[in-house]
Motif scaffolding. Structure first.
Motif, PDB file in Angstrom:
ATOM      1  N   PHE A 114      35.309  37.552  43.847  1.00 52.22           N
ATOM      2  CA  PHE A 114      36.255  38.371  44.616  1.00 52.22           C
ATOM      3  C   PHE A 114      36.986  37.507  45.632  1.00 52.22           C
ATOM      4  CE2 PHE A 114      32.858  41.010  43.074  1.00 52.22           C
ATOM      5  CZ  PHE A 114      33.512  42.130  42.599  1.00 52.22           C
ATOM      6  N   ARG A 115      38.290  37.610  45.660  1.00 53.40           N
ATOM      7  CA  ARG A 115      39.069  36.910  46.686  1.00 53.40           C
ATOM      8  C   ARG A 115      40.228  37.790  47.111  1.00 53.40           C
ATOM      9  NH1 ARG A 115      39.123  30.498  44.822  1.00 53.40           N
ATOM     10  NH2 ARG A 115      36.863  30.395  44.621  1.00 53.40           N
ATOM     11  N   ASN A 116      40.401  37.863  48.413  1.00 53.34           N
ATOM     12  CA  ASN A 116      41.455  38.703  48.962  1.00 53.34           C
ATOM     13  C   ASN A 116      42.784  37.946  48.926  1.00 53.34           C
ATOM     14  OD1 ASN A 116      42.661  40.820  50.159  1.00 53.34           O
ATOM     15  ND2 ASN A 116      41.559  40.696  52.094  1.00 53.34           N
ATOM     16  N   GLU A 117      43.273  37.721  47.710  1.00 52.32           N
ATOM     17  CA  GLU A 117      44.497  36.942  47.512  1.00 52.32           C
ATOM     18  C   GLU A 117      45.698  37.761  47.981  1.00 52.32           C
ATOM     19  OE1 GLU A 117      44.549  33.880  46.298  1.00 52.32           O
ATOM     20  OE2 GLU A 117      42.757  33.603  45.044  1.00 52.32           O
ATOM     21  N   ALA A 118      46.565  37.104  48.741  1.00 49.98           N
ATOM     22  CA  ALA A 118      47.731  37.818  49.267  1.00 49.98           C
ATOM     23  C   ALA A 118      48.729  38.120  48.150  1.00 49.98           C
ATOM     24  CB  ALA A 118      48.394  36.991  50.347  1.00 49.98           C
ATOM     25  N   LEU A 177      46.156  35.267  35.951  1.00 47.86           N
ATOM     26  CA  LEU A 177      46.150  33.944  36.580  1.00 47.86           C
ATOM     27  C   LEU A 177      45.660  33.992  38.023  1.00 47.86           C
ATOM     28  CD1 LEU A 177      49.471  32.336  35.266  1.00 47.86           C
ATOM     29  CD2 LEU A 177      47.191  32.292  34.250  1.00 47.86           C
ATOM     30  N   ARG A 178      45.934  35.070  38.722  1.00 43.73           N
ATOM     31  CA  ARG A 178      45.453  35.167  40.102  1.00 43.73           C
ATOM     32  C   ARG A 178      44.964  36.578  40.370  1.00 43.73           C
ATOM     33  NH1 ARG A 178      45.110  31.906  43.957  1.00 43.73           N
ATOM     34  NH2 ARG A 178      46.508  30.384  43.022  1.00 43.73           N
ATOM     35  N   GLY A 179      43.650  36.744  40.249  1.00 38.09           N
ATOM     36  CA  GLY A 179      43.053  38.049  40.454  1.00 38.09           C
ATOM     37  C   GLY A 179      42.492  38.198  41.856  1.00 38.09           C
TER      38      GLY A 179
END
Ligand code: ATP
Ligand code: MG
Length: 421
Positions: free
Chosen positions: A138-142, A149-151
């Motif tokens: 889990f990552r709180n990607e902006a 590719l970017r979850g």
């Protein structure tokens, strides 16, 4: 599997937040479905592809002596405070549990595996050792707008190794590097994936990223001519590094290097004793002294890899799965809908299955031939076998290879031998 029974359908509707090529193709073909930006459901064939990619990764990790484990995704705040990363990792998901207790959703697992290793590593005799897991991270990607590719929630293989000496770590690092090469080759990306020098942190000069060249990539890399390697944009202006990396380096030659966009599908990193010190992981050496194991960490984003394959190995008609990760090897398509025709198709279908061939059978009725073939191209199974009135009359079957588009009328037995090849 019969297509009429499949919990998956092709669709023309794609969410506005699904703007990347991989998300568009995978969604239209029905492999994935977006719940929100950065979070996807994998439908049966999507999950099958992901599982096959992860199977390849597992095989290659096991082959270098790493052992599979599974760590919790839910973690207490305290382990992250110990390493100081509770406040420095900006993408960390933080949440409150019962009794106002603070938790973290795992973005990476150094904070879990290092204390865990304390229960296993006591003496130099317990080293070297290596363990990995494949798990949801889990990552709180902006900016989660690039499909798989970017979850915000995504799949990753993370391997951690522990050593007594720098030389031992260096040796294992090379082994992992070779294993990574095999993973990308088996996934069909070998020719466009470059081992790339990137900054290394306090312990080693460089780390390495595995960058797949695609115009949709977020990174820029410089390819070293005549080699299989590249340099990340962020180190390209470091003259000392360039001299170090490139034998016969000539001043300014990097300006001539080919510059391409790429997506990072994996990385390998020498951590040194940063985490073993922070977590007080120690062992007793031969001479009785107490030391910190030297660590390495090695990641592959398996769901990102799936997205990269969809981006890079596809055409204007749809996906083109490499054989080893295709959800099925054969797509059997019936263009005959009368009872007798369907009986013949059904017989072929059963024969393929009894020969141990993974086959998807388009048994849908009331759908135009053109639409069926369009769907088949979109889904991207390596071999298509069409049964029509024409083929039945000649006692043949029409074979089309998805990759080349080559079409041939062949005997049914030949179809089996092609698939068993
Ligand atoms: P990036 O720079 O792309 O954010 P990273 O340097 O943060 O990646 P790591 O923390 O080393 O990556 O994670 C290991 C691997 O996990 C990466 O090489 C990549 O393949 C994958 N990965 C990282 N973040 C994501 C994400 N948000 N979605 C999907 N895969 C990811
Ligand atoms: Mg990141």
């Amino acid at each position: 599997m019969k297509q009429t029974q499949l919990f998956q359908k092709t669709t023309k509707e794609v969410k506005q937040t699904d703007i990347s090529r991989n998300a568009e193709l995978l969604t239209k073909a029905g492999y994935v479905n977006q719940l929100m930006a950065g979070a996807y459901t994998y439908l049966p064939m999507g999950l099958s592809v992901l599982n096959k990619i992860e199977k390849i990764i597992k095989e290659e990790m096991n082959a270098i002596g790493a052992q599979e484990i599974l760590m919790p995704a839910l973690q207490p705040k305290e382990v992250w405070e110990k390493t100081g990363r509770y406040d420095t990792i900006d993408v960390l998901f933080k949440l409150k549990g019962a009794g106002e207790r603070d938790f973290v959703l795992g973005a990476t697992h150094e904070e879990v595996i290092t204390p865990l290793a304390q229960t296993i590593i006591n003496s130099y005799k317990d080293l070297p050792t290596a363990a990995y897991q494949i798990q949801t991270k889990f990552r709180n990607e902006a900016r989660a707008k690039s499909g798989l590719l970017r979850g915000r929630e995504f799949r990753m293989k993370d391997l951690y190794s522990f050593h007594t000496t720098q030389e031992d770590l260096d040796e294992y690092y090379e082994k992992v590097s070779e294993a990574y090469k095999r993973v990308y080759e088996r996934c069909g990306l070998g020719h466009i994936t470059k081992k790339t020098y990137a900054s290394g942190g306090a312990f080693s000069k460089y780390s390495h990223e595995y960058q797949t060249i695609t115009e949709y990539g977020e990174d820029i890399i410089y390819i070293i001519p005549g080699t299989d390697t590249a340099i990340n944009k962020e180190i390209i202006n470091d003259k000392e590094a360039l001299k170090d990396i490139i034998p016969n380096y000539k001043d300014g030659m990097e300006k001539e290097f080919e510059q391409v966009k790429a997506i990072e599908v994996g990385n390998i990193f020498k951590l040194g004793t940063k985490f073993s010190q922070a977590c007080e992981l120690k062992y007793t050496d031969k001479d009785g002294s107490t030391k910190y194991p030297i660590m390495g960490c090695y990641g592959i984003g398996s769901s990102r890899l799936m997205g990269a394959i969809a981006e890079c190995i596809s055409d204007d008609k749809g996906l083109i799965w490499p054989k080893e990760i295709a959800p099925y090897q054969a797509h059997l398509i019936s263009l005959v809908f009368d009872e007798e025709g369907m009986k013949i198709c059904e017989e072929y279908y059963n024969k393929l299955k009894s020969n141990g061939i993974e086959v998807l059978f388009d048994d849908r009725t009331g759908i135009q031939a053109g639409e069926k073939l369009k769907d088949s191209d979109l889904i991207g199974i390596p071999n298509r076998f069409v049964i029509s009135k024409k083929t039945i009359e000649q006692n043949k079957i029409e074979w089309t290879e998805r990759l080349t588009g080559k079409t041939e009328l062949i005997d049914f037995d030949k179809a089996i031998s092609i698939l068993k090849e």
